[in-house]
Design an enzyme around this catalytic site. Sequence first.
Site, PDB file in Angstrom:
ATOM      1  N   LYS A   1       2.160   0.825  16.503  1.00 40.56           N
ATOM      2  CA  LYS A   1       3.374   0.808  15.677  1.00 40.56           C
ATOM      3  C   LYS A   1       3.457   2.038  14.773  1.00 40.56           C
ATOM      4  CE  LYS A   1       5.631  -2.019  12.099  1.00 40.56           C
ATOM      5  NZ  LYS A   1       5.508  -3.137  11.179  1.00 40.56           N
ATOM      6  N   GLN A   2       2.303   2.460  14.244  1.00 38.59           N
ATOM      7  CA  GLN A   2       2.330   3.524  13.228  1.00 38.59           C
ATOM      8  C   GLN A   2       0.976   4.192  13.120  1.00 38.59           C
ATOM      9  OE1 GLN A   2       2.822  -0.051  10.588  1.00 38.59           O
ATOM     10  NE2 GLN A   2       2.372   1.479   9.017  1.00 38.59           N
TER      11      GLN A   2
ATOM     12  N   TRP B   1       0.848  -1.203   0.000  1.00 36.61           N
ATOM     13  CA  TRP B   1       0.000   0.000   0.000  1.00 36.61           C
ATOM     14  C   TRP B   1       0.882   1.251   0.000  1.00 36.61           C
ATOM     15  CZ3 TRP B   1      -1.917   2.620   4.981  1.00 36.61           C
ATOM     16  CH2 TRP B   1      -0.994   2.430   6.028  1.00 36.61           C
ATOM     17  N   ASP B   2       2.152   1.047   0.337  1.00 33.79           N
ATOM     18  CA  ASP B   2       3.131   2.141   0.318  1.00 33.79           C
ATOM     19  C   ASP B   2       3.061   2.901  -1.015  1.00 33.79           C
ATOM     20  OD1 ASP B   2       3.816   0.098   2.154  1.00 33.79           O
ATOM     21  OD2 ASP B   2       5.937   0.634   2.158  1.00 33.79           O
TER      22      ASP B   2
ATOM     23  N   GLU C   1       0.323  -2.787  12.858  1.00 34.31           N
ATOM     24  CA  GLU C   1       0.505  -4.248  12.822  1.00 34.31           C
ATOM     25  C   GLU C   1       0.800  -4.857  14.188  1.00 34.31           C
ATOM     26  OE1 GLU C   1       3.523  -4.664   9.814  1.00 34.31           O
ATOM     27  OE2 GLU C   1       2.035  -4.638   8.206  1.00 34.31           O
TER      28      GLU C   1
HETATM   29  C1  BGC Z   1       4.692  -1.504   7.822  1.00 37.38           C
HETATM   30  C2  BGC Z   1       3.717  -1.560   6.674  1.00 37.38           C
HETATM   31  C3  BGC Z   1       4.460  -1.339   5.367  1.00 37.38           C
HETATM   32  C4  BGC Z   1       5.604  -2.333   5.229  1.00 37.38           C
HETATM   33  C5  BGC Z   1       6.425  -2.088   3.986  1.00 37.38           C
HETATM   34  C6  BGC Z   1       5.796  -2.530   7.586  1.00 37.38           C
HETATM   35  O1  BGC Z   1       6.722  -2.453   8.623  1.00 37.38           O
HETATM   36  O2  BGC Z   1       4.048  -1.769   9.044  1.00 37.38           O
HETATM   37  O3  BGC Z   1       2.725  -0.554   6.846  1.00 37.38           O
HETATM   38  O4  BGC Z   1       3.590  -1.460   4.300  1.00 37.38           O
HETATM   39  O5  BGC Z   1       6.446  -2.231   6.351  1.00 37.38           O
HETATM   40  O6  BGC Z   1       6.993  -0.823   3.989  1.00 37.38           O
END
Ligand code: BGC
Length: 770
Positions: free
Chosen positions: A610-611, A357-358, A497
């Site tokens: 986490k984010q 999704w990045d 996550e």
């Molecule tokens: C993040 C995801 C991201 C992935 C790739 C993971 O650590 O939690 O949101 O898409 O890294 O960058």
Amino acid sequence: MSKIMFSENLQSKLHGEEWLIWQEQYEAKENLKYESLFALSNGYLGIRGSHEEGTKITLPYLYINGVFDKSETFMRELATLPNWLGIKLYVEKELIGIEDCEIVEFARVLDMKGAFLGKRVHLRDSKGRETLIEGIRFVSRNNVHRMGIKLHVTPLNYSGIIEVESIIDGSIINFYDAPRFKVKHTYMTANEKLATDGCYIEVATRENHLHVGCGCRIEAYADGKPVLGNRMTSIFGEQCIEFGDIHVEEGKEVEIVKYVSMYTERECPAYALHTTVEKEIEQFIETGFEEELKLHEAVYAQMWENADLKITGDAELNQAIRFNIFHLMSTGNEHDEHVNVGAKLLTGEEYGGHAFWDTELFMLPFFAWVFPKTAQNLENYRYHLLDAARANAHKNGYKGAQYPWESADDGTEQCPDWTIEPDGTCYRCYVAVYEHHVTAAVAYGICNYIKITQDMEFLYSKGAEILTETARFWASRCEYNQAQDRYEINQVTGPDEWHEPVNNNLYTNYLARWNLRYVLSLLTAMKEEKADAYRALVEKTGLTECEMETWREVQEKIYLPRKEGTKLLEQFEGYFELDNVTIEQYDENDWPVRPEALKTKKASETQITKQADVVMLLHLLSEEFDEETMKENYTYYEKRALHGSSLSPSIFSVMGLKVGDDSKAYRYLRRAAFIDLLNMQGNTREGIHAANTGGVWQTVVFGFAGVSQREDGMLKVRPNMPKEWQNLTFRLHYRGAWLEITVDGANQAEIKRLAGEAVEVEVNGVVKEI
Ligand code: BGC
């Protein structure tokens, strides 16, 4: 400002300090980080910034975007292909290399404006012989099949013979320094002379048998005359080496030039690879290294014209921002609609070169505003893999199209089910099973791309089909809860996550609702205004009125958890019942310190995230929330975000600005801009954080310059400049026009139209024709 001065011929090629990233000391343990930072890409391929002579610690990877293979590993990953960097110089059998000699002087420099890597090393061997080597390497963007290295070699205190080896190494494997993950994705199909001279190696990927050819030829010149003697080419297993020697005189410089070319079977039939590579090298030599470099720089000059963000008053940060833009735009490909931009660009092996999704939510906005053709290719990439997404939904028991969490070349799910931890334990990875929001991101990406570029042709011919299938997926993914008369998405992972899986992740539910609503309104409009396209779509997808009725009901009744009686949005059902741990301490860089509570508890038992999750939702769908809701939720979740992912700081920065918390916004931008340059996540060795590079751009343009689009699509500028900046200038492509926007410290914006028809823009609340 570097203390190092190059000799005239290289110094004159360097651009101003604001374009240069220096490494001024050689420390072997920093090699892998610098290999990522100094990687060069031209959209077609990428090569890490390893040293020509080789070092003990190195992951000298070269990838061609889209060349994937699985073999024994967990997933289809970008295959490490033959590496052509190798050049070794010997004097009386002693290797003149940074790890073999005493280093008298050392510097490397990434010139972002010219997109080349320069170096200057002054070495003293065991017999006291001193050699100065200055060099430059580039992967041409003028002709992506040409790459070159030029070394200026001066024996400072001796005369004699320098023996040269020019190497193509086909033996390099993926995950070279990770015993359990090691894998060789190619087998050799040819190892031979390029022509009378030179090397040629051809490999094929093990599963698809896609052939890749790599050739090179070395030349040496003194005073412009060829001086390479005793040339010969030999085969050593999976290496091909061209030898030669040069009589050198004390104090007199010789030039060694390596001309390289690579092609794959995607561009020409396998039987013609060798001759194509050979011809390309001949023509490259005819064009000349310097001329090709000039043409390459001219392409970059054009790219920078449109992509640069110029800040007055904050040089160091400006340079770091440029570094992020440099890597992102170097990887984007305006010619190939079958490749995406992986989570580590083409700079490292983590995540196997997969698209997440990045792409849609972090990188696409940059491309859509600055490189619309590249953005269109990224959209087409998803369209080409729509059937695979349909099959993925079907496999998982859903309807429509479910895009994989991690996507490579064939669109099947590439997020591994299992991985092995360093201690040898197997770890069941549930990300692909539960993290479904990427499908909404693909839909959001289309909507955003169309809003920015007005590419209606794409929307009606391809976009609408993807959108219809994504809506279908969400409708089938939602479960009806009869007792509560609502639709729910259970057993799901949101962006955060560390809570996996949960029920009713607010981000996912909102985006599913948005996806359904957007498609319903698009289809209604299409039926009226684009009847032919609508009919074709109905035919292709079997869409029915009855189905759309169901979508209407699902989006109306989807459950959106929140704290009753307040404006607080609940990240997922039950989140507020978790241990209410908050971040209380900040380190010397003003960065959150992991709360003590996490020593005894898992993050999943607490509210620590986490984010950006709810905050990501506020960022994407801000028009759905009032100011107070945004502010309250930003404040609440900011206290609980540990930024364990590089995708987090930029979003908190943009959102901080939106809710009036500008002190932190600047700090977050610095964090994001320096994440790789200062190795702040500790894993830059594995590649540049791609999403973050796009996040940095968004933070400056959407955050500080306050660029957005009104609901009717009109461009809106409402700056919110940090006190550190006097001016900010950048360009955007908007409705066929190129605009140059300059914002000053008092948040006044001046907009110039550089090309295209007149457009209307709302600046600080006033609509102007530009
Ligand atoms: C993040 C995801 C991201 C992935 C790739 C993971 O650590 O939690 O949101 O898409 O890294 O960058």
